[in-house]
Enzyme design. Structure first.
Site, PDB file in Angstrom:
ATOM      1  N   HIS A  21      -8.208  -8.441   3.570  1.00  0.00           N
ATOM      2  CA  HIS A  21      -9.314  -9.081   2.851  1.00  0.00           C
ATOM      3  C   HIS A  21      -9.195 -10.592   2.971  1.00  0.00           C
ATOM      4  CE1 HIS A  21      -6.616 -10.060  -0.450  1.00  0.00           C
ATOM      5  NE2 HIS A  21      -6.319  -8.770  -0.629  1.00  0.00           N
ATOM      6  N   HIS A  24      -5.823 -12.442   2.554  1.00  0.00           N
ATOM      7  CA  HIS A  24      -4.916 -12.487   3.704  1.00  0.00           C
ATOM      8  C   HIS A  24      -5.392 -13.550   4.701  1.00  0.00           C
ATOM      9  CE1 HIS A  24      -4.684  -8.085   2.479  1.00  0.00           C
ATOM     10  NE2 HIS A  24      -3.437  -8.473   2.318  1.00  0.00           N
ATOM     11  N   CYS A 130       8.124   2.749  -9.699  1.00  0.00           N
ATOM     12  CA  CYS A 130       6.692   2.727  -9.400  1.00  0.00           C
ATOM     13  C   CYS A 130       6.509   2.729  -7.888  1.00  0.00           C
ATOM     14  CB  CYS A 130       6.015   1.483  -9.987  1.00  0.00           C
ATOM     15  SG  CYS A 130       4.294   1.349  -9.466  1.00  0.00           S
ATOM     16  N   CYS A 133       4.513  -0.350  -6.617  1.00  0.00           N
ATOM     17  CA  CYS A 133       5.270  -1.596  -6.516  1.00  0.00           C
ATOM     18  C   CYS A 133       6.425  -1.481  -5.533  1.00  0.00           C
ATOM     19  CB  CYS A 133       5.838  -2.015  -7.860  1.00  0.00           C
ATOM     20  SG  CYS A 133       4.609  -2.376  -9.113  1.00  0.00           S
ATOM     21  N   CYS A 155       2.991   1.933 -15.103  1.00  0.00           N
ATOM     22  CA  CYS A 155       3.318   0.636 -14.517  1.00  0.00           C
ATOM     23  C   CYS A 155       2.249  -0.378 -14.929  1.00  0.00           C
ATOM     24  CB  CYS A 155       3.349   0.760 -13.001  1.00  0.00           C
ATOM     25  SG  CYS A 155       3.318  -0.829 -12.168  1.00  0.00           S
ATOM     26  N   HIS A 158       0.043  -1.341 -11.705  1.00  0.00           N
ATOM     27  CA  HIS A 158      -0.823  -0.351 -11.075  1.00  0.00           C
ATOM     28  C   HIS A 158      -1.495   0.608 -12.063  1.00  0.00           C
ATOM     29  CE1 HIS A 158       1.541  -1.788  -7.677  1.00  0.00           C
ATOM     30  NE2 HIS A 158       0.501  -1.472  -6.958  1.00  0.00           N
ATOM     31  N   LYS A 311      -9.658 -12.443 -10.259  1.00  0.00           N
ATOM     32  CA  LYS A 311      -8.813 -12.333  -9.091  1.00  0.00           C
ATOM     33  C   LYS A 311      -9.321 -11.192  -8.205  1.00  0.00           C
ATOM     34  CE  LYS A 311      -4.360 -10.461  -8.029  1.00  0.00           C
ATOM     35  NZ  LYS A 311      -3.221  -9.789  -8.652  1.00  0.00           N
ATOM     36  N   LYS A 314      -7.249  -5.644  -4.350  1.00  0.00           N
ATOM     37  CA  LYS A 314      -7.351  -4.588  -3.347  1.00  0.00           C
ATOM     38  C   LYS A 314      -7.783  -3.298  -4.038  1.00  0.00           C
ATOM     39  CE  LYS A 314      -2.771  -6.404  -2.700  1.00  0.00           C
ATOM     40  NZ  LYS A 314      -1.369  -6.191  -2.460  1.00  0.00           N
TER      41      LYS A 314
END
Length: 534
Positions: A21, A24, A130, A133, A155, A158, A311, A314
Site C-alpha cells: 500500500h 510501503h 499472537c 504479531c 491481542c 490484532h 492511520k 492493512k
RNA sequence: GGCGGGGUAGCUCAGCCUGGCAGAGCAAGCGGCUCAUAAUCGCUGUGUCGCGGGUUCAAGUCCCGCCCCCGCUACCA
C-alpha cells in the site's frame, strides 16, 4: 583497491504477505529520493530494499492456498513486490529476500558468532502467542475481546485471540546491552531521529531490557539454528539481519562480497515506520554489539499516512494501493506529493483532493507551465535556438541569487531528510521565474527589434533556470525532468541529467547558446477530476 | 499514572528553542496581462493562536494548572 565508503540507505524489508500500500511506497520513495540526491552529490551510494518472507503467517497462508511456502512467496514477490518498485520508479541497487541463500547462510553465521560470544542461552518459555504479531505476549498485554471474541482475552494489536504456547527456546541476552546502548545514544543523539523517536527509545532503554527469545520450535518456515535444527530463528531476528547480509556480512576475506560489506556497512540511514522503531533502535543494535559489528549511523522513524484522519491500515481496508494513485497522476507526481506535502517524521494526511490540488497548482500550473511558456517563446521568437544572452540586469541577478541560495538550502535540508523544505526551496525558484517573466514581458519585447538583445537575455534566463531546476528536481521527479532536459537540448552539451552535480546546479551559464529548444509534451498535463472513486 | 508529539485562517501547515505589529500555500473574490497547460502576475486575511491563570513594557512563543487527539510506557485490577 579499497573502495570509498558508500552512503548506504535501507528501507524496511516488507512483509510479503501484506498487500503493498502507499505506506510501503512512501518509505521506498523517500529512500529513493534521498539516494538519488546523494548520487548527484557525486557520492558513492547503495540503496537496499527487499522483503521479509518467513514466519507463521506466510506458512499458514501457503497451506491455505495449497502450495509450499517457497512457491507462495515466489509468487508474491513476482506479482506484487517487484512491480511496485517499477510503479514508484525506485532505483534500488539491490533487493534482498530473506529466502535468498546469501541471507540464510549469513544469518546462521551471525547467530553462531553471537552464541560463540556468549550471548545466547537455552531456557523454556511459555506464554500467550499472537500469530498476527509473530510474538509472545505478556499476560498484561492482552485486552478483553469484543464482538465474536467477547469473553476472551485478545491481542491488542490484532483484536484476535492468542494461542498458548510452550517451547524450549534459545534466548538472546538483550539485557546485557541496555547500558551500552544508552551510552551510545547519549554520545550520538542524531542516531535516532526525529527527536520524539529518540526520546521514546531512551525512555524504553532506561527501564532496562529483558532477555528475549530468539528462536521458535513451533514454526517450520524459517532459518534453522545452526546448532539446533529443531528450531528456526525468530522472524524479527532473521529479518533485521538483511541490512548486513545483503551487502556481504560474514563473507570470506578477499571476496567481492567481503569488499562490498567493508564499503557499505554500517548503514548511514535505516528508514523505518515508527511502528517498528524499537526493533531497529534497540534490538538491532544490541544484536550488532553482540556480534562485534559497528552500529548504523541513524535510524529515522517517519510518520503515518493518515487517510480520513485515521492511520491507514492493512486490516481495516483503508490501505490504498500505489497503482491507484500512480495510474492517474504518474510516479513523479506521487513522489513529489508525498515528499512535499508531508513533513517527514510527522504523520501526514493524504486525500485525493489535496493531491489533485497540489498537482494542478504546483506541478501543472507552476513548473509545467513555466517549461511550456519558455520553450514556446524560444520556438516562436528564436526558431528554437537558445539565444546568446546580453548583460544581466537587476531582475536577472535576483533570479540567479535565488537559485544559488535555494540550491544551498535544499542541499542542507536533504542532510536532515527534510524533503518538504528541500522541495519548497526549489519550488520558490520556479515561482520567482514565473513572476519575473510576467514583469519583464518578453512578448512585448518581441514586438520591437530594438529590444532583441534584451529579449535574448530573458529567454536565456528562463531556459537556464529550467536547466538548474531539472538538475535539482531529478531526484524527486526523474521522468519529467528527463523530458525537460531533453526539451532544453541540454544533454548534447552537458551529458546525462543524472550525472549533473547538485553543487554545480546553481552555477550560471551552463546551457550553451545555440542549444536546440523544443516544446514537447506537457510535463504535467492537466488532469480530469476524480477519475476513480477516491 | 509517567513520558513524548499535536491542538494557529474554510483546508494543509510554518512560526515557539532565542518574547517585539499573527504568517505561507491552497481555496475564494477583484484587477492586470496574453508568451503559456482556461495558464500566469498583482491586490484582498476582524483568526477566542485548545481553556484558565502567571511572569513581562510586551506572550502563539516563557512558567503553572486544565481539556481534547495521537504515540510510547507503566501499574492497578
Amino acid at each position: 583497491m579499497l573502495g570509498e565508503k558508500a552512503y548506504y540507505v535501507t528501507t524496511p524489508i516488507y512483509y510479503v504477505n501484506d498487500a503493498p500500500h502507499i505506506g510501503h511506497a512512501y518509505t521506498t520513495t523517500a529512500g529513493d529520493v534521498l539516494t538519488r540526491w546523494h548520487r548527484q552529490r557525486g557520492e558513492k551510494v547503495w540503496y537496499l530494499t527487499g522483503v521479509d518472507e518467513h514466519g507463521t503467517k506466510v506458512q499458514r497462508a501457503a497451506e491455505a492456498g495449497g502450495v509450499t511456502p517457497q512457491a507462495w512467496v515466489d509468487r508474491l514477490v513476482e506479482e506484487s513486490w517487484l512491480p511496485v518498485l517499477e510503479t514508484v520508479d525506485a532505483a534500488n541497487d539491490d533487493f534482498i529476500r530473506t529466502t535468498d541463500d546469501r541471507h540464510v547462510a549469513r544469518v546462521q553465521k551471525f547467530w553462531e558468532k553471537v552464541r560463540d560470544n556468549g550471548f545466547v542461552y537455552s531456557a523454556p518459555y511459555e506464554g500467550p502467542y499472537c500469530v498476527g504479531c509473530e510474538e509472545f505476549k505478556l499476560p498484561g498485554d492482552l485486552v478483553d475481546g469484543t464482538g465474536e471474541y467477547e469473553g476472551q482475552q485478545v491481542c491488542p494489536v490484532h483484536s484476535r485471540p492468542v494461542e498458548q504456547l510452550r517451547e524450549d527456546n534459545w534466548f538472546f541476552q538483550l539485557s546485557a546491552f541496555a547500558d551500552r546502548l544508552i551510552e551510545h545514544y547519549e554520545a550520538h543523539p542524531e542516531a535516532v531521529r526525529p527527536q520524539s523517536a529518540y526520546n521514546e527509545v531512551m525512555a524504553f532503554l532506561k527501564q532496562g531490557l529483558v532477555d528475549i527469545s530468539m528462536s521458535r520450535s513451533s514454526v517450520d518456515w524459517g532459518i534453522p539454528l545452526p546448532w539446533d535444527d529443531t528450531q528456526v530463528v525468530y522472524v524479527w531476528f532473521d529479518a533485521l539481519l538483511n541490512y548486513a547480509t545483503a551487502t556481504g556480512y560474514g563473507s570470506e576475506a578477499g571476496t567481492d562480497d567481503a569488499a562490498r560489506y567493508a564499503t557499505t556497512w554500517p548503514a548511514n540511514v535505516h528508514l523505518v515506520g515508527k511502528d517498528i522503531l524499537r526493533f531497529h533502535a534497540v534490538y538491532w543494535p544490541a544484536m550488532l554489539l553482540a556480534a562485534g559489528e559497528p552500529l548504523p549511523s541513524q535510524v529515522f522513524a517517519h510518520g503515518w499516512l493518515l487517510v480520513g484522519g485515521e492511520k491507514m491500515s492493512k486490516s481495516k481496508l483503508t490501505g490504498i494501493a500505489p497503482e491507484d494513485i500512480i495510474d492517474h497522476f504518474g510516479s513523479d507526481a506521487f513522489r513529489y506529493y508525498f515528499m512535499r506535502a508531508i513533513s517527514f517524521g510527522q504523520d501526514g494526511s493524504f486525500s485525493w483532493e489535496d493531491m489533485s490540488a497540489r498537482y494542478t497548482s504546483e506541478l501543472a500550473n507552476g513548473l509545467g507551465n513555466l517549461a511550456s511558456r519558455s520553450t514556446a517563446m524560444v520556438g516562436k521568437y528564436r526558431d528554437g535556438a537558445l539565444p546568446e544572452p546580453g548583460p544581466l540586469t537587476a531582475a536577472e541577478d535576483a533570479v540567479v541569487e535565488r537559485l544559488a541560495s535555494a540550491t544551498t538550502n535544499a542541499d542542507a535540508a536533504m542532510d536532515e531528510l527534510d524533503f518538504s523544505t528541500a522541495i519548497g526551496e526549489i519550488r520558490s525558484v520556479v515561482e520567482l521565474v514565473n513572476q519575473y517573466v510576467t514583469e519583464v514581458e518578453p512578448w512585448v519585447l518581441a514586438k520591437d527589434d530594438a529590444n532583441a538583445q534584451r529579449l535574448d537575455t530573458v529567454l536565456y534566463t528562463m531556459c537556464e533556470v529550467l536547466r538548474a531546476v531539472a538538475v535539482l528536481y531529478n531526484a524527486v521527479m526523474p521522468k519529467a525532468m528527463a523530458s525537460l532536459w531533453s526539451q532544453l537540448g541540454a544533454g548534447e552539451a552537458l551529458g546525462d541529467l543524472a550525472a549533473q552535480r547538485i553543487a554545480d546546479a546553481g552555477r550560471w551559464g551552463q546551457l550553451p547558446p545555440g542549444s536546440t529548444i523544443t516544446k514537447g509534451d506537457a510535463l504535467f498535463p492537466r488532469l480530469p477530476d476524480e477519475p476513480t472513486e477516491a
